[in-house]
Design a protein around this motif. Structure first.
Motif, PDB file in Angstrom:
ATOM      1  N   MET A  29     -81.190  33.847 -64.403  1.00 35.69           N
ATOM      2  CA  MET A  29     -80.530  34.294 -63.189  1.00 35.69           C
ATOM      3  C   MET A  29     -81.143  33.527 -62.014  1.00 35.69           C
ATOM      4  O   MET A  29     -82.339  33.471 -61.860  1.00 35.69           O
ATOM      5  N   ARG A  30     -80.272  32.995 -61.166  1.00 36.06           N
ATOM      6  CA  ARG A  30     -80.714  32.282 -59.969  1.00 36.06           C
ATOM      7  C   ARG A  30     -80.107  32.947 -58.744  1.00 36.06           C
ATOM      8  O   ARG A  30     -79.126  33.682 -58.842  1.00 36.06           O
ATOM      9  N   GLN A  31     -80.683  32.622 -57.604  1.00 37.30           N
ATOM     10  CA  GLN A  31     -80.131  33.135 -56.362  1.00 37.30           C
ATOM     11  C   GLN A  31     -80.383  32.148 -55.238  1.00 37.30           C
ATOM     12  O   GLN A  31     -81.266  31.293 -55.335  1.00 37.30           O
ATOM     13  N   ALA A  32     -79.592  32.273 -54.200  1.00 35.48           N
ATOM     14  CA  ALA A  32     -79.728  31.424 -53.019  1.00 35.48           C
ATOM     15  C   ALA A  32     -79.249  32.234 -51.822  1.00 35.48           C
ATOM     16  O   ALA A  32     -78.428  33.143 -51.963  1.00 35.48           O
ATOM     17  N   SER A  33     -79.759  31.880 -50.654  1.00 39.21           N
ATOM     18  CA  SER A  33     -79.317  32.564 -49.441  1.00 39.21           C
ATOM     19  C   SER A  33     -79.394  31.620 -48.250  1.00 39.21           C
ATOM     20  O   SER A  33     -80.110  30.616 -48.282  1.00 39.21           O
ATOM     21  N   THR A  47     -74.750  25.585 -54.022  1.00 39.11           N
ATOM     22  CA  THR A  47     -75.767  26.354 -54.745  1.00 39.11           C
ATOM     23  C   THR A  47     -75.806  26.052 -56.233  1.00 39.11           C
ATOM     24  O   THR A  47     -76.806  26.330 -56.883  1.00 39.11           O
ATOM     25  N   ILE A  91     -74.258  27.671 -58.425  1.00 35.04           N
ATOM     26  CA  ILE A  91     -74.056  28.925 -59.162  1.00 35.04           C
ATOM     27  C   ILE A  91     -72.579  29.052 -59.504  1.00 35.04           C
ATOM     28  O   ILE A  91     -71.722  29.016 -58.622  1.00 35.04           O
ATOM     29  N   GLY A 147     -71.258  34.845 -60.679  1.00 33.58           N
ATOM     30  CA  GLY A 147     -72.164  35.816 -60.083  1.00 33.58           C
ATOM     31  C   GLY A 147     -71.494  36.609 -58.990  1.00 33.58           C
ATOM     32  O   GLY A 147     -70.292  36.912 -59.062  1.00 33.58           O
ATOM     33  N   HIS A 183     -75.788  35.663 -49.395  1.00 28.40           N
ATOM     34  CA  HIS A 183     -76.667  35.659 -50.570  1.00 28.40           C
ATOM     35  C   HIS A 183     -75.798  35.593 -51.817  1.00 28.40           C
ATOM     36  O   HIS A 183     -74.790  36.291 -51.909  1.00 28.40           O
ATOM     37  N   ILE A 191     -76.120  35.569 -56.168  1.00 25.69           N
ATOM     38  CA  ILE A 191     -76.950  35.725 -57.343  1.00 25.69           C
ATOM     39  C   ILE A 191     -76.069  35.495 -58.563  1.00 25.69           C
ATOM     40  O   ILE A 191     -74.905  35.920 -58.594  1.00 25.69           O
ATOM     41  N   GLU A 215     -75.532  32.750 -62.306  1.00 30.64           N
ATOM     42  CA  GLU A 215     -75.955  31.630 -63.158  1.00 30.64           C
ATOM     43  C   GLU A 215     -75.021  30.448 -63.006  1.00 30.64           C
ATOM     44  O   GLU A 215     -73.901  30.581 -62.618  1.00 30.64           O
TER      45      GLU A 215
END
Length: 138
Positions: free
Chosen positions: A1-5, A31, A33, A36, A134, A136, A138
């Motif tokens: 699991m990845r996240q970015a903001s 990102t 992603i 998500g 934000h 979250i 994959e």
């Protein structure tokens, strides 16, 4: 699991709806992603976020007229620290909300064909507004 903001800033021209779909989608694309949830937060109490039709301009005009009827300026509000549009702006933001969660699939927001993300400015004069974003997944 990845996240970015990030925080995206927008300058509004004053009361009305400013479409921000393209800017949010552009950031999301950076990102990496693919699947998500992206969440947006308007960091203000007299502006808000909404998902609404982005094809017919009449929808925006009708929404503005409805807001004016529902939370008009000139009512006897106790809170008018920043002028007669202050409390009506807070009421309108309360009605529409300051957060939006949007599913992401294939690296894209799962908005419908005619849906766009709007920053609703509820004050008469323009402001620079910040939207915290934000994601979250994959």
């Amino acid at each position: 699991m990845r996240q970015a903001s990030t925080i995206l800033s927008f300058t509004t021209p004053g009361r009305g709806l400013t479409e921000i779909t393209r800017e949010v989608a552009g950031w999301l694309g950076t990102t990496g992603i693919g699947e998500g949830l992206v969440t947006l937060l308007c960091r203000h109490t007299s502006a808000s976020l909404l998902i609404q039709e982005n094809a017919a301009r009449a929808v925006r005009a009708d929404l503005a007229a409805w807001f004016e009827r529902l939370a008009p300026e000139g009512d006897p509000y106790a809170h008018d620290d920043e002028g007669p549009d202050d409390m009506p702006a807070h009421l309108r933001a309360t009605l529409t909300g300051v957060t939006l969660p949007i599913p992401v699939l294939g690296g894209r927001m799962m908005l419908g064909t005619w849906q766009g993300i709007y920053l609703a400015e509820h004050r008469r004069i323009g402001h620079t507004r910040q939207i915290a974003v934000h994601v979250i997944g994959e």
